[in-house]
Design an enzyme around this catalytic site. Structure first.
Site, PDB file in Angstrom:
ATOM      1  N   TYR A 115       0.838  -1.208   0.000  1.00  0.00           N
ATOM      2  CA  TYR A 115       0.000   0.000   0.000  1.00  0.00           C
ATOM      3  C   TYR A 115       0.867   1.250   0.000  1.00  0.00           C
ATOM      4  O   TYR A 115       1.960   1.262   0.588  1.00  0.00           O
ATOM      5  CB  TYR A 115      -0.868   0.055   1.267  1.00  0.00           C
ATOM      6  CG  TYR A 115      -2.083  -0.823   1.224  1.00  0.00           C
ATOM      7  CD1 TYR A 115      -3.250  -0.397   0.607  1.00  0.00           C
ATOM      8  CD2 TYR A 115      -2.079  -2.077   1.831  1.00  0.00           C
ATOM      9  CE1 TYR A 115      -4.384  -1.200   0.593  1.00  0.00           C
ATOM     10  CE2 TYR A 115      -3.202  -2.886   1.814  1.00  0.00           C
ATOM     11  CZ  TYR A 115      -4.350  -2.437   1.189  1.00  0.00           C
ATOM     12  OH  TYR A 115      -5.471  -3.233   1.175  1.00  0.00           O
ATOM     13  N   TYR A 154      -0.764  -9.885   0.742  1.00  0.00           N
ATOM     14  CA  TYR A 154       0.311  -9.327   1.592  1.00  0.00           C
ATOM     15  C   TYR A 154       0.257  -9.916   2.997  1.00  0.00           C
ATOM     16  O   TYR A 154      -0.799 -10.308   3.468  1.00  0.00           O
ATOM     17  CB  TYR A 154       0.236  -7.793   1.629  1.00  0.00           C
ATOM     18  CG  TYR A 154      -1.075  -7.203   2.122  1.00  0.00           C
ATOM     19  CD1 TYR A 154      -1.331  -7.031   3.484  1.00  0.00           C
ATOM     20  CD2 TYR A 154      -2.054  -6.785   1.220  1.00  0.00           C
ATOM     21  CE1 TYR A 154      -2.508  -6.468   3.921  1.00  0.00           C
ATOM     22  CE2 TYR A 154      -3.241  -6.219   1.657  1.00  0.00           C
ATOM     23  CZ  TYR A 154      -3.467  -6.070   3.014  1.00  0.00           C
ATOM     24  OH  TYR A 154      -4.643  -5.517   3.449  1.00  0.00           O
ATOM     25  N   ARG A 164      -3.091 -11.755   3.861  1.00  0.00           N
ATOM     26  CA  ARG A 164      -4.379 -11.365   3.290  1.00  0.00           C
ATOM     27  C   ARG A 164      -4.463 -11.886   1.859  1.00  0.00           C
ATOM     28  O   ARG A 164      -3.523 -11.722   1.096  1.00  0.00           O
ATOM     29  CB  ARG A 164      -4.539  -9.841   3.241  1.00  0.00           C
ATOM     30  CG  ARG A 164      -4.579  -9.062   4.550  1.00  0.00           C
ATOM     31  CD  ARG A 164      -5.689  -9.426   5.510  1.00  0.00           C
ATOM     32  NE  ARG A 164      -6.957  -9.887   4.962  1.00  0.00           N
ATOM     33  CZ  ARG A 164      -7.949  -9.119   4.498  1.00  0.00           C
ATOM     34  NH1 ARG A 164      -7.829  -7.822   4.497  1.00  0.00           N
ATOM     35  NH2 ARG A 164      -9.079  -9.640   4.056  1.00  0.00           N
ATOM     36  N   HIS A 167      -7.265  -8.522  -2.484  1.00  0.00           N
ATOM     37  CA  HIS A 167      -8.597  -7.955  -2.245  1.00  0.00           C
ATOM     38  C   HIS A 167      -8.636  -6.487  -2.610  1.00  0.00           C
ATOM     39  O   HIS A 167      -7.616  -5.809  -2.648  1.00  0.00           O
ATOM     40  CB  HIS A 167      -9.009  -8.122  -0.777  1.00  0.00           C
ATOM     41  CG  HIS A 167      -8.093  -7.412   0.176  1.00  0.00           C
ATOM     42  ND1 HIS A 167      -6.909  -7.951   0.601  1.00  0.00           N
ATOM     43  CD2 HIS A 167      -8.164  -6.193   0.748  1.00  0.00           C
ATOM     44  CE1 HIS A 167      -6.291  -7.102   1.399  1.00  0.00           C
ATOM     45  NE2 HIS A 167      -7.017  -6.017   1.511  1.00  0.00           N
ATOM     46  N   HIS A 169     -10.789  -3.061  -1.312  1.00  0.00           N
ATOM     47  CA  HIS A 169     -11.724  -2.512  -0.321  1.00  0.00           C
ATOM     48  C   HIS A 169     -12.746  -1.628  -1.031  1.00  0.00           C
ATOM     49  O   HIS A 169     -12.384  -0.857  -1.921  1.00  0.00           O
ATOM     50  CB  HIS A 169     -10.976  -1.647   0.693  1.00  0.00           C
ATOM     51  CG  HIS A 169      -9.962  -2.391   1.506  1.00  0.00           C
ATOM     52  ND1 HIS A 169     -10.230  -2.867   2.768  1.00  0.00           N
ATOM     53  CD2 HIS A 169      -8.673  -2.717   1.257  1.00  0.00           C
ATOM     54  CE1 HIS A 169      -9.140  -3.459   3.257  1.00  0.00           C
ATOM     55  NE2 HIS A 169      -8.180  -3.388   2.356  1.00  0.00           N
TER      56      HIS A 169
HETATM   57 FE    FE Z   1      -6.238  -4.348   2.589  1.00  0.00          FE
END
Ligand code: FE
Lengths: 249, 204
Positions: A115, A154, A164, A167, A169
């Site tokens: 991110y 990640y 995770r 995905h 959000h």
């Molecule tokens: Fe996330």
């Protein structure tokens, strides 16, 4: 607002939320929930104007590249690195009716699972051409689509080796503030989905399956991008057609 | 067998996670140049009618620590009690007031702040007036489904006493968890997720 002004505004109360379908507040396998979950019973209240109404966003807020995460942060002539995909679907209510004018905001990691955020510590590199945010508004038929790259999975500090699944959000505004929803979309075939403590907060397997977008070859752009379909269902409203009016109201 | 009702199930909520600000307030998150401004950053302009107030506070976890990665949204009536929404059929709300605000909690202090106006009173379903209030919605990492609550005003003692929602709170000492404190035009509303002072959250 002009986009839905020719449809009759809805004023009914929303169906009660099925709390057994959603994740409970306290889910100890997802450790952060332990200190952030209310412990007392929620106070139930039939909807008032405060919940039946909600902000409405017009297409005027949207910039040309808001629905194109491949280009909206990239330098001119460049693009984000990764598997190019289209994400599309419809926003419906529980009665199966399209929700036009719904604002969708989405955010995601880059193709390597990183991110763009100062608290992010994963060693995967930043992509200088990828910001990770986008938004769009549904059309008259409740449909939406945007272009992005497929995010990478990640690791995250929960258990010693929790990952995770890939995905995206989603934050969703319908027409009433009681419909406000934030959720996550997953990708068909990802083996990490069924190992994820955040996915597993949801008790009902069917509810999880509805968060998994299938590959949609019919909507791919040949030689450019694959497509995934993700429909979103917001709370529906009771009909007001035959509503009893209390005396003196 | 009978016909199917054809009702759909609501999409399940998932936590907003630690990076909600990338998607909802990218400029705050340092991702500039994508959107001109973050949505919900401003609720009023020079022509907004009503009494200007500031709403601030923190979201506090079960260990007493303010959340520094939360996002708070508020939704409220204008100064005359009208909502800026097509679903409010009673009349035209102030066009210079959005009624909706969004604020990330500060990465340093955990505080959220809204510059807004004091809402007027709107009717409950049965026609009785509700006390002036602001709907508050909280999401964050560790919160699986967004939390709804309401902020009420300490200087509205009479209206609060007849408010239909406040009247529903069985344990009367918990009413005060929904009432802000005031100093001048600044109202402070701390939201406690757990513990002795746990805020009354709503199933609406
Ligand atoms: Fe996330």
């Amino acid at each position: 607002m002009s986009d839905i002004s020719n449809t009759k505004p809805e004023t009914g109360a929303f169906f009660p939320r099925d709390r057994a379908w959603h994740a409970p507040a306290l889910t100890p396998a997802y450790k952060t929930s332990v200190l952030r979950s209310p412990q007392k019973a929620l106070l139930a209240l039939d909807n008032t104007l405060s919940e039946i109404t909600g902000p409405v966003f017009g297409h005027a807020i949207l910039g040309e590249l808001d629905d194109d995460l491949i280009h909206n942060f990239a330098k001119r002539g460049e693009s984000a690195i990764g598997e190019r995909i289209i994400v599309h679907g419809r926003v419906l209510d529980e009665r199966g009716r399209p929700v036009p004018g719904a604002l969708l905001e989405f955010w995601q990691a880059n193709a390597g699972g990183r991110y763009r955020h100062k608290k992010e510590s994963y060693l995967a590199p930043l992509d200088p051409n990828f910001g990770g945010c986008g938004r769009t508004i549904t059309g008259a038929d409740g449909a939406y689509r945007f272009r992005t790259i497929k995010p990478g999975p990640y690791p995250w500090p929960n258990g010693p080796n929790d990952w995770r699944p890939a995905h995206i959000h989603f934050s969703v505004f319908g027409h009433g503030f009681a419909q406000r929803l934030i959720t996550q979309m997953y990708f068909e075939g990802d083996p990490l989905i069924w190992r994820c403590p955040i996915v597993s907060t949801i008790p009902d397997r069917r509810a999880i399956e509805l968060l998994i977008a299938p590959l949609d070859m019919a909507n791919t752009i040949p030689m450019d991008a694959r497509a995934y379909k993700f429909d979103i269902v917001l709370r529906g409203r009771r009909s007001t057609l035959f509503e009893n009016r209390m005396e003196g109201n | 067998m009978v016909q199917e009702l054809g009702q759909l199930k609501e999409t399940a909520s998932q936590t907003a996670g630690p990076y909600v600000h990338i998607g909802c307030t990218p400029n705050f998150a340092g991702i500039t140049g994508v959107y001109e401004a973050d949505l919900g950053a401003s609720m009023v302009n020079d022509r907004t009618r009503g009494q200007r107030i500031t709403i601030c506070g923190r979201v506090i976890d079960g260990a007493g620590t303010p959340l520094k990665d939360a996002m708070v949204e508020i939704w409220q009536a204008d100064a005359a009690g009208f909502y800026n929404s097509p679903s409010d059929l009673r009349g035209q709300a102030d066009p210079n007031f959005t009624g909706w605000g969004r604020c990330p909690t500060s990465a340093d202090t955990g505080e959220y702040v809204f510059e807004t106006v004091k809402p007027g009173r709107a009717p409950f379903k049965d026609g009785r007036l509700m006390a002036p209030h602001i709907t508050v919605w909280i999401v964050a990492r560790g919160i699986n489904i967004g939390l709804h609550t309401r902020l009420y005003f300490p200087d509205e003692v009479e209206a609060n006493a007849e408010d239909p929602l406040l009247a529903r709170i069985e344990h009367r000492h918990r009413v005060e968890t929904l009432i802000a404190s005031v100093e001048g035009s600044v109202y402070t509303f701390d939201i406690h997720l757990q513990g002795e002072k746990e805020t009354v959250f709503l199933d609406i």
